[in-house]
Motif scaffolding. Structure first.
Motif, PDB file in Angstrom:
ATOM      1  N   ASP A   1       0.855  -1.191   0.000  1.00 37.23           N
ATOM      2  CA  ASP A   1       0.000   0.000   0.000  1.00 37.23           C
ATOM      3  C   ASP A   1       0.886   1.234   0.000  1.00 37.23           C
ATOM      4  O   ASP A   1       1.492   1.575   1.001  1.00 37.23           O
ATOM      5  CB  ASP A   1      -0.906  -0.006   1.237  1.00 37.23           C
ATOM      6  CG  ASP A   1      -2.229   0.674   0.942  1.00 37.23           C
ATOM      7  OD1 ASP A   1      -2.194   1.729   0.305  1.00 37.23           O
ATOM      8  OD2 ASP A   1      -3.273   0.139   1.356  1.00 37.23           O
ATOM      9  N   LYS A   2       0.975   1.903  -1.110  1.00 39.73           N
ATOM     10  CA  LYS A   2       1.945   2.981  -1.303  1.00 39.73           C
ATOM     11  C   LYS A   2       1.738   4.229  -0.442  1.00 39.73           C
ATOM     12  O   LYS A   2       2.703   4.784   0.057  1.00 39.73           O
ATOM     13  CB  LYS A   2       1.976   3.398  -2.781  1.00 39.73           C
ATOM     14  CG  LYS A   2       2.929   2.593  -3.627  1.00 39.73           C
ATOM     15  CD  LYS A   2       4.360   2.970  -3.287  1.00 39.73           C
ATOM     16  CE  LYS A   2       5.350   2.200  -4.169  1.00 39.73           C
ATOM     17  NZ  LYS A   2       6.728   2.478  -3.760  1.00 39.73           N
ATOM     18  N   PRO A   3       0.495   4.718  -0.264  1.00 46.04           N
ATOM     19  CA  PRO A   3       0.344   6.016   0.414  1.00 46.04           C
ATOM     20  C   PRO A   3       1.080   6.132   1.739  1.00 46.04           C
ATOM     21  O   PRO A   3       1.708   7.138   2.020  1.00 46.04           O
ATOM     22  CB  PRO A   3      -1.177   6.112   0.616  1.00 46.04           C
ATOM     23  CG  PRO A   3      -1.744   5.313  -0.500  1.00 46.04           C
ATOM     24  CD  PRO A   3      -0.789   4.176  -0.718  1.00 46.04           C
ATOM     25  N   VAL A   4       1.030   5.086   2.572  1.00 43.75           N
ATOM     26  CA  VAL A   4       1.665   5.203   3.879  1.00 43.75           C
ATOM     27  C   VAL A   4       3.189   5.195   3.763  1.00 43.75           C
ATOM     28  O   VAL A   4       3.887   5.918   4.467  1.00 43.75           O
ATOM     29  CB  VAL A   4       1.175   4.087   4.839  1.00 43.75           C
ATOM     30  CG1 VAL A   4       1.694   2.718   4.406  1.00 43.75           C
ATOM     31  CG2 VAL A   4       1.616   4.392   6.267  1.00 43.75           C
ATOM     32  N   THR A   5       3.723   4.394   2.845  1.00 46.53           N
ATOM     33  CA  THR A   5       5.182   4.317   2.716  1.00 46.53           C
ATOM     34  C   THR A   5       5.751   5.495   1.942  1.00 46.53           C
ATOM     35  O   THR A   5       6.969   5.656   1.867  1.00 46.53           O
ATOM     36  CB  THR A   5       5.594   2.990   2.047  1.00 46.53           C
ATOM     37  OG1 THR A   5       4.931   2.852   0.795  1.00 46.53           O
ATOM     38  CG2 THR A   5       5.271   1.810   2.932  1.00 46.53           C
ATOM     39  N   ASP A   6       4.884   6.322   1.350  1.00 50.06           N
ATOM     40  CA  ASP A   6       5.366   7.559   0.739  1.00 50.06           C
ATOM     41  C   ASP A   6       5.791   8.562   1.812  1.00 50.06           C
ATOM     42  O   ASP A   6       6.618   9.439   1.573  1.00 50.06           O
ATOM     43  CB  ASP A   6       4.264   8.192  -0.128  1.00 50.06           C
ATOM     44  CG  ASP A   6       4.058   7.419  -1.430  1.00 50.06           C
ATOM     45  OD1 ASP A   6       4.966   6.631  -1.776  1.00 50.06           O
ATOM     46  OD2 ASP A   6       3.018   7.603  -2.074  1.00 50.06           O
ATOM     47  N   LYS A   7       5.218   8.428   3.003  1.00 51.69           N
ATOM     48  CA  LYS A   7       5.522   9.360   4.087  1.00 51.69           C
ATOM     49  C   LYS A   7       6.414   8.737   5.155  1.00 51.69           C
ATOM     50  O   LYS A   7       7.216   9.421   5.771  1.00 51.69           O
ATOM     51  CB  LYS A   7       4.207   9.830   4.752  1.00 51.69           C
ATOM     52  CG  LYS A   7       3.304  10.635   3.842  1.00 51.69           C
ATOM     53  CD  LYS A   7       2.014  11.003   4.543  1.00 51.69           C
ATOM     54  CE  LYS A   7       2.243  12.027   5.640  1.00 51.69           C
ATOM     55  NZ  LYS A   7       0.963  12.466   6.250  1.00 51.69           N
ATOM     56  N   ILE A   8       6.239   7.453   5.412  1.00 56.36           N
ATOM     57  CA  ILE A   8       6.959   6.788   6.504  1.00 56.36           C
ATOM     58  C   ILE A   8       7.749   5.613   5.940  1.00 56.36           C
ATOM     59  O   ILE A   8       7.233   4.836   5.144  1.00 56.36           O
ATOM     60  CB  ILE A   8       5.990   6.271   7.582  1.00 56.36           C
ATOM     61  CG1 ILE A   8       4.957   7.336   7.946  1.00 56.36           C
ATOM     62  CG2 ILE A   8       6.752   5.835   8.823  1.00 56.36           C
ATOM     63  CD1 ILE A   8       3.855   6.829   8.834  1.00 56.36           C
ATOM     64  N   SER A   9       8.973   5.480   6.392  1.00 58.11           N
ATOM     65  CA  SER A   9       9.822   4.380   5.946  1.00 58.11           C
ATOM     66  C   SER A   9       9.165   3.037   6.268  1.00 58.11           C
ATOM     67  O   SER A   9       8.729   2.796   7.393  1.00 58.11           O
ATOM     68  CB  SER A   9      11.185   4.457   6.650  1.00 58.11           C
ATOM     69  OG  SER A   9      11.864   3.233   6.576  1.00 58.11           O
ATOM     70  N   SER A  10       9.094   2.156   5.257  1.00 60.75           N
ATOM     71  CA  SER A  10       8.499   0.831   5.472  1.00 60.75           C
ATOM     72  C   SER A  10       9.327   0.017   6.462  1.00 60.75           C
ATOM     73  O   SER A  10       8.789  -0.810   7.201  1.00 60.75           O
ATOM     74  CB  SER A  10       8.380   0.079   4.145  1.00 60.75           C
ATOM     75  OG  SER A  10       9.664  -0.066   3.539  1.00 60.75           O
ATOM     76  N   ARG A  11      10.634   0.266   6.508  1.00 57.23           N
ATOM     77  CA  ARG A  11      11.493  -0.440   7.461  1.00 57.23           C
ATOM     78  C   ARG A  11      11.157  -0.016   8.894  1.00 57.23           C
ATOM     79  O   ARG A  11      11.090  -0.858   9.801  1.00 57.23           O
ATOM     80  CB  ARG A  11      12.966  -0.161   7.151  1.00 57.23           C
ATOM     81  CG  ARG A  11      13.944  -0.918   8.060  1.00 57.23           C
ATOM     82  CD  ARG A  11      15.389  -0.658   7.641  1.00 57.23           C
ATOM     83  NE  ARG A  11      16.347  -1.291   8.527  1.00 57.23           N
ATOM     84  CZ  ARG A  11      16.747  -2.541   8.454  1.00 57.23           C
ATOM     85  NH1 ARG A  11      16.243  -3.338   7.511  1.00 57.23           N
ATOM     86  NH2 ARG A  11      17.640  -3.036   9.294  1.00 57.23           N
ATOM     87  N   PHE A  12      10.942   1.276   9.095  1.00 59.65           N
ATOM     88  CA  PHE A  12      10.573   1.777  10.423  1.00 59.65           C
ATOM     89  C   PHE A  12       9.245   1.166  10.864  1.00 59.65           C
ATOM     90  O   PHE A  12       9.088   0.730  12.011  1.00 59.65           O
ATOM     91  CB  PHE A  12      10.471   3.302  10.388  1.00 59.65           C
ATOM     92  CG  PHE A  12      10.060   3.923  11.697  1.00 59.65           C
ATOM     93  CD1 PHE A  12      10.954   4.037  12.745  1.00 59.65           C
ATOM     94  CD2 PHE A  12       8.760   4.392  11.884  1.00 59.65           C
ATOM     95  CE1 PHE A  12      10.570   4.606  13.953  1.00 59.65           C
ATOM     96  CE2 PHE A  12       8.369   4.969  13.080  1.00 59.65           C
ATOM     97  CZ  PHE A  12       9.286   5.071  14.121  1.00 59.65           C
ATOM     98  N   LEU A  13       8.279   1.108   9.942  1.00 66.29           N
ATOM     99  CA  LEU A  13       6.980   0.520  10.260  1.00 66.29           C
ATOM    100  C   LEU A  13       7.118  -0.957  10.611  1.00 66.29           C
ATOM    101  O   LEU A  13       6.490  -1.441  11.563  1.00 66.29           O
ATOM    102  CB  LEU A  13       6.025   0.689   9.068  1.00 66.29           C
ATOM    103  CG  LEU A  13       5.591   2.127   8.740  1.00 66.29           C
ATOM    104  CD1 LEU A  13       4.825   2.154   7.425  1.00 66.29           C
ATOM    105  CD2 LEU A  13       4.735   2.699   9.861  1.00 66.29           C
ATOM    106  N   ALA A  14       7.950  -1.663   9.859  1.00 61.21           N
ATOM    107  CA  ALA A  14       8.154  -3.094  10.123  1.00 61.21           C
ATOM    108  C   ALA A  14       8.770  -3.323  11.498  1.00 61.21           C
ATOM    109  O   ALA A  14       8.351  -4.211  12.250  1.00 61.21           O
ATOM    110  CB  ALA A  14       9.037  -3.700   9.037  1.00 61.21           C
ATOM    111  N   LEU A  15       9.763  -2.501  11.843  1.00 62.46           N
ATOM    112  CA  LEU A  15      10.396  -2.624  13.157  1.00 62.46           C
ATOM    113  C   LEU A  15       9.408  -2.324  14.279  1.00 62.46           C
ATOM    114  O   LEU A  15       9.388  -3.018  15.306  1.00 62.46           O
ATOM    115  CB  LEU A  15      11.597  -1.677  13.248  1.00 62.46           C
ATOM    116  CG  LEU A  15      12.878  -2.163  12.567  1.00 62.46           C
ATOM    117  CD1 LEU A  15      13.834  -1.005  12.317  1.00 62.46           C
ATOM    118  CD2 LEU A  15      13.558  -3.228  13.433  1.00 62.46           C
ATOM    119  N   LYS A  16       8.591  -1.288  14.086  1.00 63.49           N
ATOM    120  CA  LYS A  16       7.625  -0.938  15.119  1.00 63.49           C
ATOM    121  C   LYS A  16       6.544  -2.012  15.266  1.00 63.49           C
ATOM    122  O   LYS A  16       6.053  -2.272  16.372  1.00 63.49           O
ATOM    123  CB  LYS A  16       6.976   0.419  14.806  1.00 63.49           C
ATOM    124  CG  LYS A  16       7.913   1.587  15.020  1.00 63.49           C
ATOM    125  CD  LYS A  16       8.334   1.656  16.470  1.00 63.49           C
ATOM    126  CE  LYS A  16       9.575   2.490  16.683  1.00 63.49           C
ATOM    127  NZ  LYS A  16      10.130   2.316  18.029  1.00 63.49           N
TER     128      LYS A  16
END
Length: 821
Positions: A296-311
């Protein structure tokens, strides 16, 4: 062996962190992870918190929290299982020259509390703004603009935070600001003397895939301690330039700005995008979760997908809420749960602890060859100072002495300028009274606006002096020690050690006391302290106490006065107990508090901090007190005539035309009639009608309608109570308070069942004192609670709770006293 069982001055190695929730997260982020050395320094008086040394800085924990940390002697620790250093994963991403698009650079300042971030912000932007590292209203980013070197710099000073987890409002606020506002550059301010602990936040910023410049602040402390730090090597490893700065003196800030421009323009040769290598197993789990998140692109356009995965691996509920509306959220959640289960079975630890351990393993490896502290085993100057200031026997007397000096100076040094301001307000009122014709406008300006503003301004010297000392204690590092010393006493009532200072300040004025709760970083602790501060008898109540006690308690006056103050303290702590077990029953407040190194405060910072608090007091509080006073004035002013007005006018005419009276007699008789006329106006005013309206409610407490009016008049400011009673009981302004005391003693009921009986009996006087002590705090306090808590809900709670409590307690006191007196 538990950490709480280790003897003083012994060093051990952490093997396991027990417990769950916020304690486990906070303790790990502060460096309490497997394999780290911890030295036990000392315990506070009254078997209070214990001071430890870890990662070259001092931190205090309660014994109950130290019980949750398992340790072994240094000689018994197996280093073969103590994590691994995997370095970084380079990413082949070309940095873009953003100056081709804009000449404006948005910069977010991020750093730990006590790292000098706001000092840097103030100096670099020539600003007088201050962001506190506190919860609640202080979570409002301060912005400053600077034009230099062909660019416009917008600096955003964010609250101090140890990490970007979902533990506190500050952490959530900082990370949301970063991914919503997407600053061009993040300046990560690092305390040079606490590099290992400060770099934990840096690793999280790296995870967010940001352009970062590190300001290695307080670099003079690092040099003075002969610490060797190879900034070029650590810069190359992390892909982040490290710039030495001394923000208190403005040293290195030009270099910092130059480096920001280089990074912004893509010219810096050090800056590059890297991933911290958390090891094969963790990296595999991160990859699988990232793949689902990136669908889902919209969220990863603003926030790093790696940061989200770690969290997500860290079980961060706020990130789950952020992703909850996405079409593939169920798949993301399923993948995350599977990977968490795998990681926890592999490491036999909770997944968030595994990631924290991996971060510290990386930091330890990165510093192994770049950081050398030859004096590490030596005792620091701060520890030597603490041998005296936090001594188990002498620590509390010294703290008490410091408080005595602070409050003695506040009220005694402030008395002279208070008198000047009071005289100035009086002169201003007389000036307008002399040049304006009689009428409503004149009365509004002199009795409402000028008098109302004066009731605020008169406390300004006290507030300035008080906040001078508060800033001095905060800047020097002693405030944390104060909390360390008294925490055990406060903790028994569900309060934090830092609650002590605001509560003591409340005896002077509740408004600055509530503002002082900003020194507390947990919102629950802060709210709880704010809600009980009104029970501390402020100086505005003292004249009322003295008036009533002097009139009705001839013997043991001092004991009665001390008893009133003691009753307020008892109710404060009982309320804290009740709220802690009801409203705040889920409040987790681990006492994990850094004890920063002692530093010499700079006059510049102290003045900035004093100005910030004073400005807040004048702007946000003064206007509301003024409004409240004007409303009370209007309620007491209208209507201007009653059924007795014509009678009083005839009396005045008769006195003036009576040739048998000399001038002195005419003046005296006219004054008496005018005073009676003013009392009649007040009785028949809207305020008087309110008093008569609530009299049936107050009658069970032994209070009549005049006392009820005085209590209502005291809503905007308690100082008004005595002057209102003077009008109601017709005590002339130029007579001493003895006159009013006699009027109160002689007052009798003129109607009703108790006609002819004394109004003020000893039980009624006691009930009145108790009601004054506990009821509705002044408008300024209510407004401050609303501003600091960010909601009218808590202000309304204080108003309702204190007033109901005052009525119930006064009722019990009055009826109990009637049985024995």
């Amino acid at each position: 062996m538990k950490l709480s069982e280790v003897k003083y001055q012994e060093t051990v190695i952490i093997t396991k962190i027990l417990g769950h929730g916020s304690f486990r997260r906070r303790i790990s982020e502060m460096g309490f992870v497997k394999g780290k050395e911890v030295k036990v320094i000392k315990s506070a008086p009254f078997k209070g918190p214990i001071e430890f040394k870890i990662l070259d800085y001092n931190v205090s924990l309660r014994k109950s929290e130290a019980d949750r940390i398992e340790v072994v002697p240094v000689s018994e620790f197996d280093t073969s299982n103590n994590g691994s250093y995997e370095g970084v994963i380079d990413r082949k991403i070309q940095l873009v020259n953003q100056s081709e698009r804009t000449r404006t650079i948005n910069i977010a300042l991020v750093g730990n509390p006590n790292c000098g971030k706001t000092t840097l912000f103030n100096f670099i932007s020539k600003s007088k703004e201050k962001v506190g590292n506190y919860s609640g209203v202080t979570i409002d980013v301060k912005k400053a603009k600077l034009k230099a070197k062909g660019y416009t710099f917008n600096f955003f000073d964010l609250p101090g935070t140890y990490s970007l987890t979902a533990y506190s409002n500050e952490e959530i606020f900082v990370r949301e600001f970063i991914y919503e506002k997407t600053p061009d550059i993040v300046i990560n301010v690092i305390d040079s003397t606490n590099i290992e602990r400060n770099l934990f936040l840096t690793t999280q910023l790296i995870d967010m895939d940001l352009r970062i410049v590190c300001a290695l602040n307080m670099y003079d402390d690092l040099e003075r301690k002969k610490i060797q730090f190879k900034t070029n090597e650590i810069s190359r490893l992390l892909g982040i330039p490290f710039i030495p700065t001394i923000s208190s003196k403005g040293i290195g800030l030009d270099n910092l700005i130059d480096k920001v421009i280089e990074v912004f323009e893509g010219r810096d040769k050090i800056t590059r995008h890297v991933h911290i290598n958390y090891g094969k197993d963790l990296e595999e789990s991160i990859r699988k979760i990232r793949e689902k998140v990136k669908e889902d692109k919209p969220v990863t356009d603003k926030i790093s997908s790696r940061f989200l995965a770690l969290k997500l691996l860290e079980k961060d509920s706020h990130i789950e809420e952020l992703l909850a509306n996405y079409s593939n959220f169920s798949e993301i959640k399923k993948t995350t749960e599977r990977e968490i289960k795998k990681v926890e079975s592999l490491y036999n630890e909770q997944s968030e602890t595994v990631i924290t351990d991996a971060k510290y393993a990386f930091i330890t490896g990165a510093l192994k060859e770049t950081f050398k502290n030859p004096l590490r085993k030596e005792r620091s100057n701060s520890e030597k100072i603490d041998d005296v200031l936090t001594h188990r026997i002498w620590g509390l007397p010294i703290f008490t002495g410091i408080l005595f000096v602070m409050f003695y100076a506040t009220f005694n040094l402030g008395a002279l300028p208070m008198g000047w301001i009071d005289e100035g307000v009086l002169a201003l009122g007389n000036f307008f009274s002399g040049i304006m014709p009689d009428g409503m406008l004149k009365d509004l300006i002199t009795d409402g606006i000028i008098s109302g503003a004066g009731s605020v301004l008169v406390f300004l010297p006290n507030i300035l002096i008080l906040f001078f000392f508060i800033s001095l204690l905060e800047e020097s590092g002693y405030m944390a020690r104060a909390a360390f010393i008294v925490d055990n006493i406060m903790h028994r009532f569900g309060l934090h050690g830092r609650s002590f200072i605001p509560l003591v300040m409340g005896f002077g004025c509740n408004v600055p006391a509530i503002l002082a709760t900003r020194s507390m970083r947990n919102r629950g602790d802060r709210l709880l302290t704010m809600l009980i501060v009104p029970f501390m008898s402020c100086s505005a109540r003292l004249p009322i106490y003295i008036l009533i006690i002097s009139a009705f308690f001839i013997k043991y006056q001092a004991l009665i006065l001390i008893g009133i103050y003691a009753v307020g303290i008892v109710f404060a702590f009982l309320t804290a107990q009740v709220l802690n077990k009801t409203v705040f029953k889920n409040k987790e407040t681990p006492f994990v508090m850094e004890l920063p190194s002692y530093r010499m405060p700079t006059l510049r910072n102290i003045i900035f901090h004093m100005w910030d608090k004073t400005q807040h007091y004048l702007k946000k509080i003064g206007t509301i007190i003024l409004l409240g006073v004007i409303i009370i004035w209007a309620l007491g002013y209208f209507p201007r005539e009653s059924e007795h007005t014509e009678y009083f006018n005839r009396q005045l005419t008769a006195i003036e035309s009576n040739t048998e009276f000399n001038d002195t007699q005419k003046t005296e008789f006219t004054r008496d009639v005018q005073q009676a006329m003013e009392a009649d106006r007040l009785v028949n005013s809207y305020l008087g009608k309110m008093g008569r309206g609530i009299e049936p409610v107050m009658r069970p407490l032994g209070l009549d309608w005049k006392m009820s009016i005085a209590l209502v008049a005291g809503l905007p400011a308690k100082e008004i109570v005595v002057s209102t009673m003077g009008v109601l009981y017709q005590s002339s302004d130029d007579e001493s308070t003895v006159n009013l005391q006699q009027k109160l003693q002689n007052e009798i009921h003129t109607t009703g069942k108790r006609q002819g009986e004394k109004v003020f009996t000893l039980p009624a006087a006691l009930a009145f004192l108790i009601f004054i002590l506990l009821y509705f705090p002044c408008v300024g306090v209510v407004a401050t609670i609303k501003n600091e808590a960010g909601s009218w809900k808590w202000a309304a709670f204080v108003v309702i709770y204190t007033t109901v409590l005052a009525w119930v307690t006064a009722f019990l006191v009055y009826n109990s006293a009637n049985l024995f007196l």
